[in-house]
Design a protein around this motif. Sequence first.
Motif, PDB file in Angstrom:
ATOM      1  N   GLY A  50     -10.933  21.739  12.741  1.00  0.00           N
ATOM      2  CA  GLY A  50     -11.451  20.662  11.906  1.00  0.00           C
ATOM      3  C   GLY A  50     -10.665  20.414  10.638  1.00  0.00           C
ATOM      4  N   ARG A  52      -6.673  17.127   6.513  1.00  0.00           N
ATOM      5  CA  ARG A  52      -6.908  17.578   5.151  1.00  0.00           C
ATOM      6  C   ARG A  52      -5.592  18.098   4.572  1.00  0.00           C
ATOM      7  N   ASP A  75      -5.759   9.904   4.235  1.00  0.00           N
ATOM      8  CA  ASP A  75      -6.955   9.319   4.852  1.00  0.00           C
ATOM      9  C   ASP A  75      -6.678   7.897   5.309  1.00  0.00           C
ATOM     10  N   THR A 100     -12.824  15.903   6.819  1.00  0.00           N
ATOM     11  CA  THR A 100     -14.045  16.665   6.574  1.00  0.00           C
ATOM     12  C   THR A 100     -13.771  17.693   5.481  1.00  0.00           C
ATOM     13  N   THR A 135     -14.677  24.461   4.813  1.00  0.00           N
ATOM     14  CA  THR A 135     -15.667  25.498   4.555  1.00  0.00           C
ATOM     15  C   THR A 135     -14.932  26.796   4.249  1.00  0.00           C
TER      16      THR A 135
END
Lengths: 207, 546
Positions: free
Chosen positions: B44, B48, B67, B75, B78
């Motif tokens: 994921g 980024r 983006d 996203t 985490t």
Amino acid sequence: MKDEIKLIAGGMVMLALATSALVVLPYLQVRQVEPTPGLRPYTAAELRGRATYIAHGCVYCHSQQPRAANFAPDLQRGWGRASVAGDYAHDTPHLLGTMRTGPDLFNIGARQPSDQWHLGHLYQPRAYVPGSLMPAYPFMFDAKDKADAGDVVVSLPPGYKPLGKIVVATPEALDLVAYLKALDRSFAALPAKAAPASAPAASTVAR
Amino acid sequence: MNTVAILLSAFVLSVVALLAFIWSQRRGLLDDGPEGARVIFAPGEEGRIEEPAAAPQEAAALQRSVDAARGAVATAATQADLQQRAQADASSAPVVFFFLCCAFVWLVVASAAGLTASLKLHLPDWLSQQAWLSFGRIRTIHLNAVAYGWAPMAGLGIAMFVLPRLFGTPLVGGRFALLGGALWNAGLVAGLGAIAVGLSDGLEWLEIPWQIDVLLVAGGALVGVPLVLTLLQRKVRHLYVSVWYMGCALFWFPVLFLVANVPGLHGGVQQAAMNWWFGHNVLGLFYTPLALASIYYFLPKVIGRPVQSYNLSLLGFWGLAFFYGQVGGHHLIGGPVPGWLVTLSIVQSMMMILPVVAFTVNQYQTLQGHLGALRWSPTLRFIGVGGLMYTASSIQGSLEALRSVNAVTHFTHYTVAHAHLGLYGFVTFVFFGAIYFIVPRITGREWPYPRWIAAHFWLATLGFSIYFVGLSIGGCLQGLAMLDAAQPFMVSMSLTVPYLQSRSVGGALMVASHLLFAAHFVALILGRGPERTRAARIGAAVGARP
């Protein structure tokens, strides 16, 4: 390519191929080459001079590999015939060089046989060659009030001598000049019967 | 040896190898699919950015530009995603920091020696009283400080940082690398001292006396130990393309260095062939793969987008491994070496165009649509320029191997300009970019003055442009004058003077940029500059510091 063994093995095979081509084959072919007839081994003084040539990095501006006429006008410049492997039979380490900031020196001994010219030129290149970019090597000489017995006094053009002193060559400078004068491959590259008609006129002084 | 047979067999071998690659790719034998390119991202994470060298506003702008190019918003990360990488960074930090500190010292030493040598070439009576400052020695000190100081210290430091990340595991046995690095640097200090007092083995690139080389060999071997230990602990199934380059480079270099330095083995013309086998391979099979590995890692990482074509990167790697090793003989074109050797090297030099084009197309496609990111990311700016210079210097090198071009350029300053395009424009720029990325990650501190990074980039780029353009023109004219028998030799020397002066001007700007870079590093270590709020370690941005 998940397996690191395969990766490293593949990489090493590639390097082995390159090493065979550029190191092993030349080793078999030209490592033990016969000296060109007429080539003599260096004397002890010439070998010391050669070490000085290496220590001062002369090779970074001077090649020792005159090229063939179809490649460059080296013969016309008086640099000598194209060199062959046998000319280097006594040359370890090799000093072929990759730059010609200065001229090729493979036959400098033939075209410039004067001790005094070499000594003065090493002391101050611009004394003999105006506009030269060659470094001066004053630290290879002593400036003295008067010469002692056995000293080699360097005769310099007016204006280049230190005021009120004379310039004396150190053994290092004398050995280096001995080596430079030994750089003379004006003999034929091939046995006499096969010698080409255009045998080198390497004794011509040309710059 | 029959020249035609050698020429033909070299050519046939090359083409067969190429066909084998195309065939194997069609069959998918070497192909891990696009999944292979994604192993540098956490699940994921694609899309980024990771750019520790950018200031907060720049980083935000960089993320917006990525983006926009993807048409999707990334996203949020985490803590769990990034934990593995944070651990890898923490484990390698002390070792990488040590290597980078050494790299900075050698960068400054090499720059000072290089500028001195450049000035002495057009001011021959400047500082002429000391032997160690004479051109022949200071130039050699410059070369060795770059070749065995700056480039390997930076390259190995970067490898030490990247490999634990790519293996998904902490660095194992870092202490061996510290000891190895210390031995290596001790050897290099001794080697440069030996050159300064006139003790030299006499071969270009191999001047350091072999007695001292023993220290470098022992040090290099110790540096390799943690990399092998870490490899054995790896948690990832797939070896990413950067690992191929770095892994092979670390095995290639010891072989090159050992074979080249065996005392008493080489002599005469054979030694010249060996000399350029080494001289070109230390560039092609050591610095180049380390720098390419850095591009393959940092470029996709910064913009959060996997390498476009994994197949092309395979072709690029194996092409480089096969062709590059055999190009060294082109340094002896027209020389007294066997003709087949030179011909073989010319053929393989031309074949090098293949892997270079493969790399270039691949990087261009990866960056396509993301060119705006160059504006916001200091890492990417250096690495992008470096990648372009790889293409430029490689194509230029292939052309220089042609007999007709070589006859003009070979013994001239043109070659010096070309060498700097490769080792400075390409390798050093890529290493600059990688260091900007790595330092915040390993020190936990951000670069204090973002403007200094921009100043470094523009000073270095401008300085090097002047250096390269001036010296290339001067070298060309020098070569043409030398080929013209009607002109005295001295013409070929005196006409270069203005170009040598321009090289000193460009070189001075480059040195200034390096001093700024080093001062910035010192300021970062000393904790100078404005307090910055964004945490520098990975994972820290989304929560507590690891």
